[in-house]
Design a protein around this motif. Structure first.
Motif, PDB file in Angstrom:
ATOM      1  N   THR A  43     -17.882  -4.074  31.955  1.00  0.00           N
ATOM      2  CA  THR A  43     -16.665  -4.628  31.342  1.00  0.00           C
ATOM      3  C   THR A  43     -15.757  -3.509  30.842  1.00  0.00           C
ATOM      4  O   THR A  43     -14.528  -3.616  30.930  1.00  0.00           O
ATOM      5  CB  THR A  43     -17.033  -5.582  30.191  1.00  0.00           C
ATOM      6  N   LEU A  46     -13.824  -2.426  33.796  1.00  0.00           N
ATOM      7  CA  LEU A  46     -12.772  -3.372  34.156  1.00  0.00           C
ATOM      8  C   LEU A  46     -11.604  -3.298  33.183  1.00  0.00           C
ATOM      9  O   LEU A  46     -10.438  -3.354  33.586  1.00  0.00           O
ATOM     10  CB  LEU A  46     -13.339  -4.799  34.196  1.00  0.00           C
ATOM     11  N   TYR A  72      -5.925 -11.699  35.983  1.00  0.00           N
ATOM     12  CA  TYR A  72      -7.190 -11.390  35.316  1.00  0.00           C
ATOM     13  C   TYR A  72      -7.861 -12.668  34.838  1.00  0.00           C
ATOM     14  O   TYR A  72      -7.226 -13.502  34.179  1.00  0.00           O
ATOM     15  CB  TYR A  72      -6.903 -10.460  34.127  1.00  0.00           C
ATOM     16  N   MET A 164      -8.749  -9.573  39.217  1.00  0.00           N
ATOM     17  CA  MET A 164      -9.892  -8.991  38.528  1.00  0.00           C
ATOM     18  C   MET A 164     -10.590 -10.090  37.741  1.00  0.00           C
ATOM     19  O   MET A 164      -9.942 -10.830  36.988  1.00  0.00           O
ATOM     20  CB  MET A 164      -9.458  -7.860  37.596  1.00  0.00           C
ATOM     21  N   ASP A 166     -14.167 -11.155  35.400  1.00  0.00           N
ATOM     22  CA  ASP A 166     -15.321 -10.695  34.634  1.00  0.00           C
ATOM     23  C   ASP A 166     -16.322 -11.841  34.489  1.00  0.00           C
ATOM     24  O   ASP A 166     -16.117 -12.773  33.717  1.00  0.00           O
ATOM     25  CB  ASP A 166     -14.868 -10.214  33.250  1.00  0.00           C
TER      26      ASP A 166
END
Length: 244
Positions: A43, A46, A72, A164, A166
């Motif tokens: 993380t 990122l 994101y 992107m 997560d």
């Protein structure tokens, strides 16, 4: 064509380094999955790619002369899952950066948000409260929001789309995970959207990724097939009780 180039990056907070000497390139149309143990710095990496924090050392080049529009999808907290807004309001908020100081969204932006919800098979929930949705439905809404952030602001805008994510499947059941994976694969393979995704699900990474970055003391970067054959994968699979 490179979207992101990282050379000898070291990342962390204050005096604490959590990732050291990582180098990689993400080209247009790649699907890069970032994997590794909890606490390895995935993380943090990122967040650095997003520009939310600076590297401790090394070089990070984003775009290399071409414009990038980034969407994101963060990890969801319990508070975010209970957010009291309508689905369409959340999706339209993906245009916040391009809206600048205008008080309202344009007709075009509203249309794009509507069409993106249709693309995510969520149009029937457009006016529903976000917190009333299932976990899989919420992730589709967040993906739609991120896609809106990647959209061009004019006909002459040639910016490249970059997503992107997560851990987008962390709290999803197998069916919702498969549905989200299918959407991401379609975006990547048929719409040439570059994707960078952190995931704890190695099998998912191997099925989706063109390249895998395993963040560790001796980081690995290569194709999904090369990663499957690597000693690092064999060790990780054994530790996580996975099947190669």
């Amino acid at each position: 064509m490179p979207i992101i180039t990282a050379r000898d990056l070291s990342l962390g907070y204050a005096a604490k380094t959590v990732v050291s000497h990582v180098s990689f390139t993400v080209n247009e149309g790649d699907f890069l999955c970032i994997v590794g143990h909890n606490g390895a710095g995935k993380t943090t990496l990122l967040r650095t790619l997003l520009g939310l924090q600076q590297p401790l050392s090394g070089t990070l080049i984003k775009g290399d002369g071409q414009k990038i529009r980034t969407g994101y999808v963060p990890q969801q907290t319990a508070l975010q899952k209970d957010f009291p807004a309508s689905v369409k309001e959340i999706v339209r908020s993906g245009f916040q950066a391009s809206k600048q100081f205008l008080p309202f969204y344009s007709v075009q932006q509203k249309h794009i948000a509507h069409q993106t919800l249709r693309q995510m098979h969520m149009i029937e929930f457009e006016n529903k409260c976000y917190r009333e949705l299932s976990g899989g439905q919420q992730q589709r809404v967040l993906l739609a929001r991120a896609l809106c952030a990647t959209k061009p602001v004019s006909k002459t805008d040639s910016a490249k789309p970059l997503l992107m994510l997560d851990e987008p499947t962390a709290a999803l059941d197998p069916e919702a995970t498969a549905e989200l994976a299918e959407l991401l694969q379609k975006l990547n393979r048929t719409q040439n959207t570059t994707v960078i995704m952190i995931t704890h699900d190695i099998q998912l990474a191997l099925s989706l990724a063109t390249h895998i970055l395993h963040v560790s003391d001796n980081s690995f970067l290569g194709t999904a097939e090369d990663y499957r054959k690597s000693d690092l994968f064999a060790l990780f699979a054994k530790e996580e009780n996975l099947h190669a």
